[in-house]
Motif scaffolding. Sequence first.
Motif, PDB file in Angstrom:
ATOM      1  N   PHE A   1      16.754   7.544  54.462  1.00  0.00           N
ATOM      2  CA  PHE A   1      17.139   6.324  55.175  1.00  0.00           C
ATOM      3  C   PHE A   1      16.660   6.244  56.618  1.00  0.00           C
ATOM      4  O   PHE A   1      16.497   5.154  57.129  1.00  0.00           O
ATOM      5  N   THR A   2      16.445   7.349  57.326  1.00  0.00           N
ATOM      6  CA  THR A   2      16.029   7.272  58.729  1.00  0.00           C
ATOM      7  C   THR A   2      14.555   6.881  58.794  1.00  0.00           C
ATOM      8  O   THR A   2      13.684   7.645  58.401  1.00  0.00           O
ATOM      9  N   HIS A   3      14.304   5.674  59.315  1.00  0.00           N
ATOM     10  CA  HIS A   3      12.935   5.137  59.349  1.00  0.00           C
ATOM     11  C   HIS A   3      12.504   4.795  60.773  1.00  0.00           C
ATOM     12  O   HIS A   3      11.646   3.952  60.982  1.00  0.00           O
ATOM     13  N   TYR A   4      13.115   5.438  61.752  1.00  0.00           N
ATOM     14  CA  TYR A   4      12.747   5.217  63.142  1.00  0.00           C
ATOM     15  C   TYR A   4      12.941   6.511  63.916  1.00  0.00           C
ATOM     16  O   TYR A   4      13.665   7.401  63.493  1.00  0.00           O
ATOM     17  N   LYS A   5      12.238   6.593  65.032  1.00  0.00           N
ATOM     18  CA  LYS A   5      12.330   7.765  65.895  1.00  0.00           C
ATOM     19  C   LYS A   5      12.874   7.331  67.241  1.00  0.00           C
ATOM     20  O   LYS A   5      12.488   6.287  67.768  1.00  0.00           O
ATOM     21  N   ALA A   6      13.789   8.125  67.784  1.00  0.00           N
ATOM     22  CA  ALA A   6      14.415   7.820  69.073  1.00  0.00           C
ATOM     23  C   ALA A   6      13.653   8.489  70.211  1.00  0.00           C
ATOM     24  O   ALA A   6      13.143   9.604  70.067  1.00  0.00           O
ATOM     25  N   TYR A   7      13.617   7.770  71.339  1.00  0.00           N
ATOM     26  CA  TYR A   7      12.999   8.281  72.566  1.00  0.00           C
ATOM     27  C   TYR A   7      13.965   8.009  73.709  1.00  0.00           C
ATOM     28  O   TYR A   7      14.509   6.902  73.805  1.00  0.00           O
ATOM     29  N   PRO A   8      14.176   8.992  74.577  1.00  0.00           N
ATOM     30  CA  PRO A   8      15.073   8.740  75.714  1.00  0.00           C
ATOM     31  C   PRO A   8      14.465   7.708  76.653  1.00  0.00           C
ATOM     32  O   PRO A   8      13.243   7.625  76.794  1.00  0.00           O
ATOM     33  N   LEU A   9      15.335   6.910  77.251  1.00  0.00           N
ATOM     34  CA  LEU A   9      14.873   5.942  78.240  1.00  0.00           C
ATOM     35  C   LEU A   9      14.769   6.628  79.594  1.00  0.00           C
ATOM     36  O   LEU A   9      15.592   7.483  79.903  1.00  0.00           O
ATOM     37  N   PRO A  10      13.784   6.302  80.385  1.00  0.00           N
ATOM     38  CA  PRO A  10      12.736   5.312  80.143  1.00  0.00           C
ATOM     39  C   PRO A  10      11.692   5.843  79.157  1.00  0.00           C
ATOM     40  O   PRO A  10      11.453   7.043  79.059  1.00  0.00           O
ATOM     41  N   HIS A  11      11.069   4.903  78.432  1.00  0.00           N
ATOM     42  CA  HIS A  11      10.005   5.224  77.474  1.00  0.00           C
ATOM     43  C   HIS A  11       9.061   4.030  77.414  1.00  0.00           C
ATOM     44  O   HIS A  11       9.503   2.898  77.203  1.00  0.00           O
ATOM     45  N   ASN A  12       7.767   4.305  77.561  1.00  0.00           N
ATOM     46  CA  ASN A  12       6.755   3.242  77.594  1.00  0.00           C
ATOM     47  C   ASN A  12       7.199   2.136  78.545  1.00  0.00           C
ATOM     48  O   ASN A  12       7.472   2.397  79.699  1.00  0.00           O
ATOM     49  N   SER A  13       7.322   0.911  78.062  1.00  0.00           N
ATOM     50  CA  SER A  13       7.679  -0.205  78.941  1.00  0.00           C
ATOM     51  C   SER A  13       9.192  -0.382  79.077  1.00  0.00           C
ATOM     52  O   SER A  13       9.638  -1.260  79.815  1.00  0.00           O
ATOM     53  N   PHE A  14       9.977   0.440  78.394  1.00  0.00           N
ATOM     54  CA  PHE A  14      11.433   0.322  78.455  1.00  0.00           C
ATOM     55  C   PHE A  14      11.997   1.142  79.604  1.00  0.00           C
ATOM     56  O   PHE A  14      11.761   2.339  79.693  1.00  0.00           O
ATOM     57  N   LYS A  15      12.750   0.464  80.460  1.00  0.00           N
ATOM     58  CA  LYS A  15      13.409   1.140  81.575  1.00  0.00           C
ATOM     59  C   LYS A  15      14.848   1.447  81.187  1.00  0.00           C
ATOM     60  O   LYS A  15      15.393   0.850  80.273  1.00  0.00           O
ATOM     61  N   ASP A  16      15.454   2.387  81.881  1.00  0.00           N
ATOM     62  CA  ASP A  16      16.850   2.728  81.627  1.00  0.00           C
ATOM     63  C   ASP A  16      17.744   1.894  82.535  1.00  0.00           C
ATOM     64  O   ASP A  16      17.520   1.834  83.744  1.00  0.00           O
ATOM     65  N   CYS A  17      18.707   1.206  81.955  1.00  0.00           N
ATOM     66  CA  CYS A  17      19.649   0.425  82.739  1.00  0.00           C
ATOM     67  C   CYS A  17      20.937   0.276  81.941  1.00  0.00           C
ATOM     68  O   CYS A  17      21.010   0.717  80.800  1.00  0.00           O
ATOM     69  N   ASP A  18      21.935  -0.343  82.529  1.00  0.00           N
ATOM     70  CA  ASP A  18      23.216  -0.561  81.860  1.00  0.00           C
ATOM     71  C   ASP A  18      23.485  -2.033  81.599  1.00  0.00           C
ATOM     72  O   ASP A  18      24.583  -2.379  81.177  1.00  0.00           O
ATOM     73  N   ASP A  19      22.506  -2.889  81.825  1.00  0.00           N
ATOM     74  CA  ASP A  19      22.730  -4.322  81.766  1.00  0.00           C
ATOM     75  C   ASP A  19      22.204  -4.922  80.461  1.00  0.00           C
ATOM     76  O   ASP A  19      21.026  -4.757  80.116  1.00  0.00           O
ATOM     77  N   PHE A  20      23.065  -5.630  79.755  1.00  0.00           N
ATOM     78  CA  PHE A  20      22.700  -6.253  78.477  1.00  0.00           C
ATOM     79  C   PHE A  20      21.519  -7.194  78.640  1.00  0.00           C
ATOM     80  O   PHE A  20      20.562  -7.142  77.866  1.00  0.00           O
ATOM     81  N   PHE A  21      21.570  -8.076  79.628  1.00  0.00           N
ATOM     82  CA  PHE A  21      20.534  -9.102  79.767  1.00  0.00           C
ATOM     83  C   PHE A  21      19.199  -8.534  80.215  1.00  0.00           C
ATOM     84  O   PHE A  21      18.148  -8.991  79.784  1.00  0.00           O
ATOM     85  N   THR A  22      19.218  -7.509  81.058  1.00  0.00           N
ATOM     86  CA  THR A  22      17.974  -6.836  81.440  1.00  0.00           C
ATOM     87  C   THR A  22      17.356  -6.170  80.219  1.00  0.00           C
ATOM     88  O   THR A  22      16.144  -6.248  79.991  1.00  0.00           O
TER      89      THR A  22
END
Length: 159
Positions: free
Chosen positions: A111-132
């Motif tokens: 069933f696991t069909h994705y791999k997790a990466y800690p943020l930040p990763h590529n264009s994804f920044k780490d934040c706590d905001d839903f809308f960001t």
Amino acid sequence: MESLDLTDADAHKLISILKKTVSKNKYVLTEGSKGRIKITGKLDGIEHQFVLYYMYAIDNIHLNFADSSTGYTLVRINLDSSFHNNSDGKVRGHRVELFSETEFKAKHDTFTHYKAYPLPHNSFKDCDDFFTTLQQIFDYTNVKNHKSISFIENNILSI
């Protein structure tokens, strides 16, 4: 061995369809909100259905873009303190999970069909905001005209 109904190439094609997606619905977002937004994408004259599942709570935000026909996660962002077990170890805390045929074969759990990466990763920044974070997922999938998707809390336009 079980097999996936998508390949990495298929997932990338579906993400390309997402890049041409527009939705015109209004939604209400409050503490504890969870739901889904149906999204129709079109590429080369062919329509495809997607769904963006969301969950919003303080310190526990999830956004999951999935393919409607297979139910597979294409892109998921988790902003919480839990973890995901990759085949090569745990990823704790804020993370992005991306469709991966290789991870499916490596995990061999059917069933696991994705791999997790800690943020930040590529264009994804780490934040706590839903809308960001929502904006980041739209940027990643190149969703245009997403201003037509509105989340409203206490009758105040949030996007």
